[in-house]
Design a protein around this motif. Sequence first.
Motif, PDB file in Angstrom:
ATOM      1  N   LEU A 164      10.954 -14.176  18.494  1.00 36.04           N
ATOM      2  CA  LEU A 164       9.616 -14.212  18.804  1.00 36.04           C
ATOM      3  C   LEU A 164       8.641 -15.478  18.702  1.00 36.04           C
ATOM      4  N   LEU A 165       9.431 -16.164  17.639  1.00 34.42           N
ATOM      5  CA  LEU A 165       8.843 -17.670  16.819  1.00 34.42           C
ATOM      6  C   LEU A 165       9.775 -18.489  17.970  1.00 34.42           C
ATOM      7  N   ARG A 166      10.880 -18.611  18.181  1.00 30.96           N
ATOM      8  CA  ARG A 166      11.799 -19.122  19.101  1.00 30.96           C
ATOM      9  C   ARG A 166      11.279 -19.077  20.684  1.00 30.96           C
ATOM     10  N   ALA A 167      10.496 -17.650  20.840  1.00 29.62           N
ATOM     11  CA  ALA A 167      10.243 -17.486  22.758  1.00 29.62           C
ATOM     12  C   ALA A 167       9.188 -17.941  22.329  1.00 29.62           C
ATOM     13  N   LEU A 168       8.171 -18.380  21.119  1.00 30.58           N
ATOM     14  CA  LEU A 168       7.216 -18.437  21.925  1.00 30.58           C
ATOM     15  C   LEU A 168       6.481 -20.312  22.457  1.00 30.58           C
ATOM     16  N   PRO A 169       7.478 -21.330  22.510  1.00 38.30           N
ATOM     17  CA  PRO A 169       7.367 -22.475  23.651  1.00 38.30           C
ATOM     18  C   PRO A 169       7.870 -22.104  24.920  1.00 38.30           C
ATOM     19  N   MET A 170       8.051 -21.408  25.021  1.00 37.23           N
ATOM     20  CA  MET A 170       8.907 -21.008  26.337  1.00 37.23           C
ATOM     21  C   MET A 170       7.695 -19.670  27.086  1.00 37.23           C
ATOM     22  N   LEU A 171       6.931 -19.060  26.330  1.00 37.00           N
ATOM     23  CA  LEU A 171       5.934 -18.512  26.331  1.00 37.00           C
ATOM     24  C   LEU A 171       4.528 -18.731  26.496  1.00 37.00           C
ATOM     25  N   LEU A 172       4.197 -20.406  25.677  1.00 38.37           N
ATOM     26  CA  LEU A 172       2.965 -21.034  26.093  1.00 38.37           C
ATOM     27  C   LEU A 172       2.681 -21.279  27.060  1.00 38.37           C
ATOM     28  N   ARG A 173       4.233 -22.708  27.624  1.00 39.96           N
ATOM     29  CA  ARG A 173       4.304 -23.164  28.379  1.00 39.96           C
ATOM     30  C   ARG A 173       5.431 -23.223  29.510  1.00 39.96           C
ATOM     31  N   PRO A 174       5.441 -22.613  30.405  1.00 35.38           N
ATOM     32  CA  PRO A 174       6.986 -21.944  30.371  1.00 35.38           C
ATOM     33  C   PRO A 174       7.703 -22.623  31.291  1.00 35.38           C
ATOM     34  N   THR A 175       8.656 -23.390  31.313  1.00 33.25           N
ATOM     35  CA  THR A 175       8.850 -24.487  32.464  1.00 33.25           C
ATOM     36  C   THR A 175      10.722 -24.075  32.064  1.00 33.25           C
ATOM     37  N   PRO A 176      11.435 -24.893  33.156  1.00 29.76           N
ATOM     38  CA  PRO A 176      12.787 -24.887  33.726  1.00 29.76           C
ATOM     39  C   PRO A 176      13.401 -24.407  32.210  1.00 29.76           C
ATOM     40  N   ARG A 178      13.287 -24.640  29.189  1.00 31.87           N
ATOM     41  CA  ARG A 178      12.392 -23.886  28.128  1.00 31.87           C
ATOM     42  C   ARG A 178      13.106 -22.710  28.358  1.00 31.87           C
ATOM     43  N   VAL A 179      13.190 -22.154  29.507  1.00 31.96           N
ATOM     44  CA  VAL A 179      13.610 -21.328  29.691  1.00 31.96           C
ATOM     45  C   VAL A 179      15.198 -21.322  29.330  1.00 31.96           C
ATOM     46  N   ARG A 180      15.680 -21.693  29.834  1.00 33.58           N
ATOM     47  CA  ARG A 180      17.207 -22.400  30.185  1.00 33.58           C
ATOM     48  C   ARG A 180      17.790 -22.218  28.501  1.00 33.58           C
ATOM     49  N   ALA A 181      16.810 -22.901  27.493  1.00 33.37           N
ATOM     50  CA  ALA A 181      17.875 -23.429  26.035  1.00 33.37           C
ATOM     51  C   ALA A 181      17.500 -22.127  26.019  1.00 33.37           C
ATOM     52  N   PHE A 182      16.012 -21.168  25.495  1.00 30.82           N
ATOM     53  CA  PHE A 182      15.753 -19.602  25.182  1.00 30.82           C
ATOM     54  C   PHE A 182      17.268 -19.102  25.503  1.00 30.82           C
ATOM     55  N   LEU A 183      17.101 -18.571  26.205  1.00 32.80           N
ATOM     56  CA  LEU A 183      18.407 -17.843  26.844  1.00 32.80           C
ATOM     57  C   LEU A 183      19.902 -17.934  26.228  1.00 32.80           C
ATOM     58  N   GLU A 184      20.176 -19.209  26.146  1.00 33.40           N
ATOM     59  CA  GLU A 184      21.713 -20.105  26.008  1.00 33.40           C
ATOM     60  C   GLU A 184      21.280 -19.944  25.128  1.00 33.40           C
ATOM     61  N   TRP A 185      20.088 -20.017  23.848  1.00 34.33           N
ATOM     62  CA  TRP A 185      20.502 -19.136  22.783  1.00 34.33           C
ATOM     63  C   TRP A 185      20.122 -18.383  22.630  1.00 34.33           C
ATOM     64  N   GLU A 186      19.939 -17.719  23.201  1.00 34.45           N
ATOM     65  CA  GLU A 186      19.711 -15.695  22.935  1.00 34.45           C
ATOM     66  C   GLU A 186      21.637 -15.442  22.715  1.00 34.45           C
ATOM     67  N   ALA A 187      21.699 -15.861  23.880  1.00 36.41           N
ATOM     68  CA  ALA A 187      23.240 -15.393  24.990  1.00 36.41           C
ATOM     69  C   ALA A 187      24.394 -16.078  23.404  1.00 36.41           C
ATOM     70  N   GLY A 188      24.054 -16.901  22.642  1.00 33.25           N
ATOM     71  CA  GLY A 188      24.932 -17.548  21.397  1.00 33.25           C
ATOM     72  C   GLY A 188      25.399 -18.108  21.908  1.00 33.25           C
ATOM     73  N   GLY A 189      25.871 -18.901  23.049  1.00 33.60           N
ATOM     74  CA  GLY A 189      27.233 -19.287  24.129  1.00 33.60           C
ATOM     75  C   GLY A 189      27.913 -18.821  24.894  1.00 33.60           C
ATOM     76  N   ALA A 190      27.510 -17.406  24.698  1.00 33.64           N
ATOM     77  CA  ALA A 190      28.143 -16.956  25.982  1.00 33.64           C
ATOM     78  C   ALA A 190      27.603 -17.207  27.237  1.00 33.64           C
ATOM     79  N   PRO A 191      28.583 -17.754  28.453  1.00 32.61           N
ATOM     80  CA  PRO A 191      27.791 -18.698  29.806  1.00 32.61           C
ATOM     81  C   PRO A 191      27.037 -17.431  30.247  1.00 32.61           C
ATOM     82  N   PRO A 192      25.838 -17.246  31.077  1.00 36.20           N
ATOM     83  CA  PRO A 192      25.025 -16.821  32.010  1.00 36.20           C
ATOM     84  C   PRO A 192      26.125 -16.753  33.400  1.00 36.20           C
TER      85      PRO A 192
END
Length: 288
Positions: A164-176, A178-192
């Motif tokens: 939730l803490l990691r997602a907070l910046p994306m939720l408060l002000r979603p930008t491309p 921030r979305v990319r950074a969050f998804l890359e973090w959650e994927a642990g480096g696996a390329p989407p």
Amino acid sequence: MGADTGYDSEAFRVAYDKVLAKWPAEREALTVATPFGDTRVNTCGPRDAPPLLLLPGGGGATSVSWYAQVAGLARVRRVYAVDVIGAPGLSVPAGDRHPRTVADLTLWLDAVLDGLGVASADLGGHSYGGWIALHHALRAPARTRRLFLLDPTQCFAGYKAAYLLRALPMLLRPTPSRVRAFLEWEAGGAPPDPDWLALQEAAAGFPAAKPVTGPRPAPEALRALDARVLLLVAANSRTHAPRAVADRARALLPHVETAVLPEVSHHALPQSAPGDLAGRLTAFLTGP
């Protein structure tokens, strides 16, 4: 518009159509009228096959995100993948009348099924879509045959605080970015998949309604669920504790099969799941 200056509807539609192009060629796009507005449904598979309704995760995970599984599922089911009303996608809310409660979501899904001419269906959902599907199965049991859940959130365990803490910046002000950074973090480096990622980025700032949220389903309601359930949990999920989700589901659901999918994260589902996922889902839907 620039990368981080606001929502671009044309860029979103281009990204949406690019992912939809990964679906089988015989796909169709339907519009179903509901009390909350027009719902976009992407469909394929034999018209006389049993129906399967698919619900995407939250954020920018629209109906098209099922592209990696839909061809396999469409061999045995008439697949109906919906864009959740009020969320990113091509569904169009009726003014400000979007679902605000779990009861509203049930009414909306019932109206979708009615509009499709479907009395009952198998249900499948990922993440937030799993939460919606489970609540619908509990509230409208006669309309649910079998239910599969891919790493569902807020069904059997809560979110991790770090997520939730990691997602907070994306939720408060979603930008491309921030979305990319969050998804890359959650994927642990696996390329989407780059096209899928581009769609998530394009959905940043989508003029969506506040999603319906609420507590996890009550234990007594889960114990009374008569439908067969397949729960597949992402081993690398940073959203919640994967094995705790599976353990609690086994403790509460009377007819559940669970498995932990190795080497896949929460947001990588369903498009970057293990290659045998469609076969596993098909076996569940057509099994005894």
